[in-house]
Design an enzyme around this catalytic site. Structure first.
Site, PDB file in Angstrom:
ATOM      1  N   ASN A   1      49.233  38.461  44.797  1.00 32.13           N
ATOM      2  CA  ASN A   1      48.167  39.431  45.062  1.00 32.13           C
ATOM      3  C   ASN A   1      46.916  38.646  45.394  1.00 32.13           C
ATOM      4  OD1 ASN A   1      46.350  41.572  45.130  1.00 32.13           O
ATOM      5  ND2 ASN A   1      46.148  41.689  42.920  1.00 32.13           N
ATOM      6  N   GLY A   2      46.398  38.810  46.596  1.00 34.07           N
ATOM      7  CA  GLY A   2      45.197  38.097  46.999  1.00 34.07           C
ATOM      8  C   GLY A   2      45.258  37.680  48.451  1.00 34.07           C
TER       9      GLY A   2
ATOM     10  N   CYS B   1      35.777  41.802  53.177  1.00 36.45           N
ATOM     11  CA  CYS B   1      36.338  41.061  52.045  1.00 36.45           C
ATOM     12  C   CYS B   1      37.403  40.108  52.573  1.00 36.45           C
ATOM     13  CB  CYS B   1      36.962  42.019  51.032  1.00 36.45           C
ATOM     14  SG  CYS B   1      37.780  41.171  49.655  1.00 36.45           S
TER      15      CYS B   1
ATOM     16  N   CYS C   1      32.308  39.553  41.697  1.00 36.40           N
ATOM     17  CA  CYS C   1      32.071  39.340  43.131  1.00 36.40           C
ATOM     18  C   CYS C   1      31.601  40.647  43.754  1.00 36.40           C
ATOM     19  CB  CYS C   1      33.359  38.880  43.814  1.00 36.40           C
ATOM     20  SG  CYS C   1      33.207  38.711  45.611  1.00 36.40           S
TER      21      CYS C   1
ATOM     22  N   TYR D   1      37.214  51.458  43.099  1.00 41.45           N
ATOM     23  CA  TYR D   1      38.217  52.184  43.879  1.00 41.45           C
ATOM     24  C   TYR D   1      39.663  51.802  43.574  1.00 41.45           C
ATOM     25  CZ  TYR D   1      40.915  53.649  47.987  1.00 41.45           C
ATOM     26  OH  TYR D   1      41.870  54.184  48.809  1.00 41.45           O
TER      27      TYR D   1
ATOM     28  N   GLY E   1      49.748  49.413  46.766  1.00 39.07           N
ATOM     29  CA  GLY E   1      50.430  49.077  48.005  1.00 39.07           C
ATOM     30  C   GLY E   1      51.604  49.993  48.238  1.00 39.07           C
TER      31      GLY E   1
ATOM     32  N   CYS F   1      36.587  40.913  41.263  1.00 36.47           N
ATOM     33  CA  CYS F   1      36.271  41.878  42.328  1.00 36.47           C
ATOM     34  C   CYS F   1      35.745  43.186  41.737  1.00 36.47           C
ATOM     35  CB  CYS F   1      37.521  42.153  43.154  1.00 36.47           C
ATOM     36  SG  CYS F   1      37.306  43.443  44.400  1.00 36.47           S
TER      37      CYS F   1
ATOM     38  N   CYS G   1      47.561  44.431  46.671  1.00 37.79           N
ATOM     39  CA  CYS G   1      48.964  44.366  46.297  1.00 37.79           C
ATOM     40  C   CYS G   1      49.043  44.450  44.785  1.00 37.79           C
ATOM     41  CB  CYS G   1      49.608  43.051  46.763  1.00 37.79           C
ATOM     42  SG  CYS G   1      49.681  42.860  48.560  1.00 37.79           S
TER      43      CYS G   1
ATOM     44  N   CYS H   1      30.854  42.006  49.335  1.00 38.67           N
ATOM     45  CA  CYS H   1      30.916  43.051  50.360  1.00 38.67           C
ATOM     46  C   CYS H   1      29.625  43.858  50.402  1.00 38.67           C
ATOM     47  CB  CYS H   1      32.113  43.964  50.112  1.00 38.67           C
ATOM     48  SG  CYS H   1      32.190  44.647  48.441  1.00 38.67           S
TER      49      CYS H   1
END
Length: 590
Positions: free
Chosen positions: A224-225, A508, A559, A368, A150, A362, A124, A562
């Site tokens: 957002n999260g 994730c 992080c 991406y 989004g 992240c 988001c 993934c």
């Protein structure tokens, strides 16, 4: 989607209502296209706090009865294309067959939607403006810059000193807002949100910002999260009498603030946020202040900027600042609470100041999600992706004639690969930017239709060539199979896939909508087995150790769960709310 104005509280939601529950999907689609309506959502009641909008709603000059469950059903019918519509027959299923006989992923490949099923979803985007008379328009432009984060819904809430005004709707920013809507958003402060559903169904009432009224005044929030303890918190709140209207984890935050017994507003907000676990970059708006909060791990980005007139801007990415000509100041630090108040000015404090965990930014923002022209977590996204390509060329070289990219997210990495390998980069695939979520398929099935609709091969570039194709990641592998086949059918002699991220082996839980671990091709197959499934001559991923090496001393601050499975905040709730199970509620328009 007209703004609904009430004493002390404003809210607006567009409601897609099915006329009757037994209507066919086609009838519902036709009805919805002709009869949009706007209603305020039935907000929540918490112990000691009024969060109700009221029951009589003016609906664009007409009266309509709308059931929330029917609205959800109609919305699902419209979005059915994104849930695998048209895949029930044998012809459609045969499209998934890979070149590998006895493909071990065959069962999973058949499940994915060919247009939406093989990509990580942008989470988001949030934005906040304080102290500019054109706040709603600046917010609108900023949301345009964040549209890539989004595309399911968008909303803006403004404050004019006494009242909050809100407009939200399903669709792109340009579809939700027009001149008339922006004129209904007065005030010098605003927050906005673009949404992809990571927790909560894709229905209008889950579109943010959320607005609520309590004894202490009106409050709006955009998030957002993803909260990993959402189910636990919601369960406790429901046991104590809270009533939820949405399935979004963001609503929990408003309830926690409403039931807090701390006297000052900021103390209530801090107490609520300190109960949250997981990823959250939040912007709040009250009648006289804007608050920006980032979780102690800093999973999701949030930056601060300032315009020449002294207005403050907060946004998920710096590209939003660039568009509205705001100067980048700094990141909102992990765990930081920034308040800009009309009376008290700028202030900053921290959640749990005595407990400052290692940041966990992240890494997929750089791979991406973020725009290449953004600076995220203090690093240029463009520079990161260019370096990923160079590393791939150094660690997985191959004899080739041309380097191409899967547009758009693979382009910068492909440029880096091309420069390092000293092989020309060319546009072997042209992306159509005019493909929406829904389109009319031909009556006779065309193999790989969804991919062909989005990506057109340039035969002149590909014919007879040994091609290296760069993509940002592989999730299920469904799209990659079709792209390899598409390139070979266009005349490529060899196709060598290079992926600008390590193999994705885990889901994730911090704000990115990902498939279950069992659906991830790299969780089930090794690199060679994956290559066979895709039908490529070779396949290589960005080595995780080289990615960490590129980050240097900052590597522990990112992080990469993934890829590595090392989750900083262990997920408690492995399910994500995707369907509504609420009883019908009638909203009678005035």
């Amino acid at each position: 989607m007209a703004a609904v104005q009430m004493p002390g509280l404003h809210g607006a939601h567009a409601c897609i209502a099915a006329g009757q529950r037994n209507s066919s999907t086609k009838m519902v689609r036709n009805w919805v296209s002709k009869a949009p309506c706007s209603v305020s959502s039935c907000s929540s009641l918490s112990r000691g706090a009024l969060l109700s909008y009221g029951s009589l709603i003016k609906v664009e000059g007409r009266t309509r009865v709308c059931s929330l469950v029917e609205a959800s059903s109609a919305s699902a019918a419209i979005m059915g294309d994104a849930e695998g519509e048209g895949e029930g027959d044998g012809a459609s299923r045969r499209e998934w067959v890979s070149p590998m006989p006895g493909n071990p992923m065959d069962g999973w490949l058949r499940k994915g939607d060919e247009r939406e099923g093989d990509a990580w979803r942008e989470e988001c985007g949030v934005v906040a403006i304080f102290g500019d008379p054109e706040a709603s328009r600046l917010c609108y432009l900023s949301l345009h810059a964040l549209q890539h984060r989004g595309q399911e819904g968008a909303g803006i809430v403004t404050a004019d000193g006494n009242t909050l005004h809100a407009v939200t709707g399903m669709g792109l920013v340009s579809e939700v807002f027009d001149e008339g809507k922006l004129q209904k958003l007065p005030g010098s402060c605003a927050i906005g949100h673009v949404r992809y559903a990571t927790a909560g169904a894709s229905v209008l009432k889950n579109v943010q910002p959320f607005v609520a009224a309590s004894r202490q005044g009106a409050l709006a929030v955009a998030h957002n999260g993803n909260l990993v303890n959402y189910s636990e918190l919601r369960g406790k709140l429901e046991e104590s009498g809270s009533i939820f209207n949405t399935s979004s984890d963001t609503e929990v935050i408003l309830h926690l603030i409403a039931i807090s017994q701390k006297p000052p507003f900021l103390a209530r907000l801090v107490e609520a946020c300190e109960q949250l676990e997981g990823a959250y970059s939040l912007v709040f708006l009250s009648e006289d202040k804007v608050v920006a909060v980032r979780d102690p791990h800093g999973f999701r980005p949030l930056v601060m900027g300032m315009k020449s007139n002294g207005a403050y801007v907060f946004a998920s990415e710096t590209c939003a600042l660039d568009l509205i000509e705001a100067e980048y100041v700094r990141e909102v630090q992990p765990g930081e609470v920034v308040v800009v108040d009309k009376n008290e000015g700028f202030s900053s404090s921290f959640l749990m100041p005595n407990v400052r965990p290692t940041p966990q930014a992240c890494i997929f923002e750089h791979i991406y999600f973020a725009q290449p022209n953004s600076v995220v977590f203090g690093r240029s996204v463009y520079d990161s992706r260019y370096e990923y390509g160079r590393i791939l060329a150094a660690t997985a070289p191959v004899e080739c004639d041309v380097v191409i990219a899967i547009p758009d997210s693979g382009v910068v990495a492909a440029l880096g690969y091309s420069a390092e390998a000293k092989v020309p980069f060319q546009q072997g695939l042209i992306r159509s930017h005019y493909v929406g979520r829904t389109f009319i398929e031909p009556s006779q099935k065309i193999r790989d239709f969804g991919v062909k609709l989005k990506l057109a091969p340039v035969a002149h570039v590909l014919k007879g060539k040994r091609v290296v194709v760069i993509d940002d990641s592989i999730v299920r592998g469904t799209t990659s199979i079709k792209i390899v086949r598409l390139l070979k059918e266009a005349g490529a002699a060899e196709v060598h896939m290079r992926i600008a991220s390590p193999p994705i082996t885990g889901s994730c839980y911090y704000g990115v909508d990902t498939p279950s671990k069992e659906e991830l091709i790299s969780h089930r197959l090794n690199v060679e087995e994956t290559r066979k499934v895709l039908g490529a001559e070779s396949l290589a991923f960005l080595p995780l150790e080289r990615l960490r090496g590129m980050l240097g001393d900052e590597a522990p601050k990112f992080c990469d769960a993934c890829f590595s499975g090392a989750y900083a905040v262990p997920p408690r709730d492995l399910t994500k709310f995707k369907e509504e199970k609420l009883k019908p509620v009638q909203i009678v328009a005035a």
